[in-house]
Design an enzyme around this catalytic site. Sequence first.
Site, PDB file in Angstrom:
ATOM      1  N   GLN A 239      -6.626   9.857  -8.049  1.00  0.00           N
ATOM      2  CA  GLN A 239      -5.520   9.641  -7.078  1.00  0.00           C
ATOM      3  C   GLN A 239      -6.168   8.830  -5.918  1.00  0.00           C
ATOM      4  OE1 GLN A 239      -3.778  13.227  -6.122  1.00  0.00           O
ATOM      5  NE2 GLN A 239      -2.646  12.462  -4.116  1.00  0.00           N
ATOM      6  N   ASP A 240      -5.433   7.872  -5.363  1.00  0.00           N
ATOM      7  CA  ASP A 240      -5.592   7.049  -4.125  1.00  0.00           C
ATOM      8  C   ASP A 240      -6.963   6.231  -4.356  1.00  0.00           C
ATOM      9  OD1 ASP A 240      -3.518   8.425  -3.220  1.00  0.00           O
ATOM     10  OD2 ASP A 240      -4.617   9.311  -1.535  1.00  0.00           O
TER      11      ASP A 240
ATOM     12  N   GLN B 185      -6.850  13.335  -3.492  1.00  0.00           N
ATOM     13  CA  GLN B 185      -7.240  12.064  -2.780  1.00  0.00           C
ATOM     14  C   GLN B 185      -8.680  12.014  -2.835  1.00  0.00           C
ATOM     15  OE1 GLN B 185      -4.981  14.543  -1.851  1.00  0.00           O
ATOM     16  NE2 GLN B 185      -3.513  13.701  -0.474  1.00  0.00           N
TER      17      GLN B 185
ATOM     18  N   THR C 153      -8.396  11.753   3.833  1.00  0.00           N
ATOM     19  CA  THR C 153      -8.431  10.535   2.851  1.00  0.00           C
ATOM     20  C   THR C 153      -9.334   9.468   3.213  1.00  0.00           C
ATOM     21  OG1 THR C 153      -6.001  11.254   2.379  1.00  0.00           O
ATOM     22  CG2 THR C 153      -6.775   9.228   1.563  1.00  0.00           C
TER      23      THR C 153
ATOM     24  N   ARG D  28       6.263   4.740  -5.578  1.00  0.00           N
ATOM     25  CA  ARG D  28       7.136   5.677  -4.977  1.00  0.00           C
ATOM     26  C   ARG D  28       6.846   5.386  -3.291  1.00  0.00           C
ATOM     27  NH1 ARG D  28       4.749  11.970  -4.790  1.00  0.00           N
ATOM     28  NH2 ARG D  28       2.446  11.411  -4.672  1.00  0.00           N
TER      29      ARG D  28
ATOM     30  N   TRP E 205       5.839   5.949  -0.157  1.00  0.00           N
ATOM     31  CA  TRP E 205       5.164   6.677   0.926  1.00  0.00           C
ATOM     32  C   TRP E 205       5.794   6.733   2.524  1.00  0.00           C
ATOM     33  CZ3 TRP E 205      -0.095   4.996   3.212  1.00  0.00           C
ATOM     34  CH2 TRP E 205      -0.819   6.314   3.894  1.00  0.00           C
TER      35      TRP E 205
ATOM     36  N   ASP F 146      -0.510   7.320  -7.025  1.00  0.00           N
ATOM     37  CA  ASP F 146      -0.445   6.570  -5.874  1.00  0.00           C
ATOM     38  C   ASP F 146      -2.005   5.638  -5.608  1.00  0.00           C
ATOM     39  OD1 ASP F 146       1.871   7.953  -5.274  1.00  0.00           O
ATOM     40  OD2 ASP F 146       0.778   9.310  -3.729  1.00  0.00           O
TER      41      ASP F 146
END
Length: 562
Positions: free
Chosen positions: A377-378, A355, A325, A467, A469, A399
Amino acid sequence: MVSKAVVSTISLILVVGVALAVVAFVHHKNGTKSAGENLSPSMKAMIDICGMTDHQEICQKSLSPVAEKGSMDPKEFIKAAIQSTINELSKSMNFTDNLVKNVSSSARLIKMGLDDCKELLQFAVEDLQSSFSMVDDNDLRNMNDTEKDADLKNWLSAVISFQENCRDEFQDAPEYQSLMTKNLQDASLHTDNALAIVCNLGDILKYFGLEFNIKPSGGRRLLSEDGYPSWLSASDIKVLALQDNGRIRPNVVVAKDGSGQFKSIAAALATYPKNHRGRYVIYVKAGIYDEYIIVQRDQKHVFIYGDGARKTIVTGNKNYRNHKTQESASFSVLGNRFMAKSMGFRNTAGPEGHQAVALRVQSDRAIFYNCRMDGYQDTLYVQAYRQFFRNCVISGTVDFIFGDSATVIQNSLIIVRKPMDGQFNTVTAQGRARKNETRGLVIHNCRIVPEQELSPLRFKIQTYLGRPWKEYARTVIMETTLGDFINPAGYHVWNETSFALETCSYLEYANRGPGANTNRRVRWKGVRVINRREALKYTANYFIHAYYWLKGTGVPYLPTFR
């Protein structure tokens, strides 16, 4: 195995001994006292200090050498706690080195993860060394709510962040994740203790009959006569003054058409002088720069600015399919006190890339102004330390604002995009792992809206504010406009589990818009609407101590509420 057995035996003896000592303080039913009164004052001090931690046996083992010397200097106890953490983390680094040597060359992602761990743990050791020096060089009585106190907690919190990051490198390799978890266990517990002790510094001083030196009102001199923070160098003030007037003179110019000194940002960064002091200014002319940039840890005070967030863009498409990531980031910042203005950062891997980071920030006191971060994402990895974003655009799906830093995002536009089929959107995934960490994500006076492609599907595709992590995830959303597409529950569980539901914190204050109705929010312990007094703790001046480093940079900010 023999050495472990010996250590375990010694630890057991120590625990039993301390337990007997504690029992000795207890009054018997007949009112008499036991021989525990004969404990030395330093041994009593050790027991009292360790009572403030969650891992008391480990704490007592760390501080017992100081107690045995009869010291009654609180500084020596704190230094011992930090030094023991350095020792444990050094062992973890040696273990990681051995793993790197033994891993097969064909296991590319595993080796990449181990290399990342080595770097992260080295950063952690450096922060611990800075913490040790801070305690050693200063009068503890002068560290009440000061810049030094904030730095100390910031560094120790970052040590926890880096240890967690190391473990996360192996989320798809359970064998190695288990190895690294066991390897880092002692270091993690020592770090947690050291941070707990620092967070209880006032009580520790009282135990030793000391008090913080309270400065009179107005005594804190944050600004010099020219209106800039007192910690800024003369060259820094000169650059910022020029910035105020729009007449910045860059050290180097980057232009794809050849009209600058360099055609790539990487080439410009390579000219950063060794041991440079003051701002190093890089002007990047309009263009799409398809390159992967890392502002290294020793490249401090870099200021990079472009011709606009839609005109000067750094782009990449690395993603989880072939990179870890943090390695997927198009632009990474490790050097402290980084500034970016009028720049765009994006990752074009798409939602199917999972990610895929556009911008990764591991810079303390980092500032992003009039910038844009686009991905899915990310998108934005606010990895560690203290960060500030103002007048920015941040887009993504799952996220897409995540990490374990102390970050404030102000007056920005947060755009939720259309995810892959079967996915739901989560704006945040905060990564605070320990309760004493001075970490959290604050979204202040922003707007959270759907992109055009998501808009007709906004009630079919669910969107949540966040949410958890990590176990003590903390996100604060205040004075922000929330669109009608925000799921009334507000927050979603992590991977369909009950993880962190008793320990995470999701706080809201004075939000507006149809998505701000909290009547149907999830009934988790830490999900609540807070009052103005509590919300004040999460404003820029208090949460990231903005009055020490934002005022005078030319970047507007809300010190408290709008």
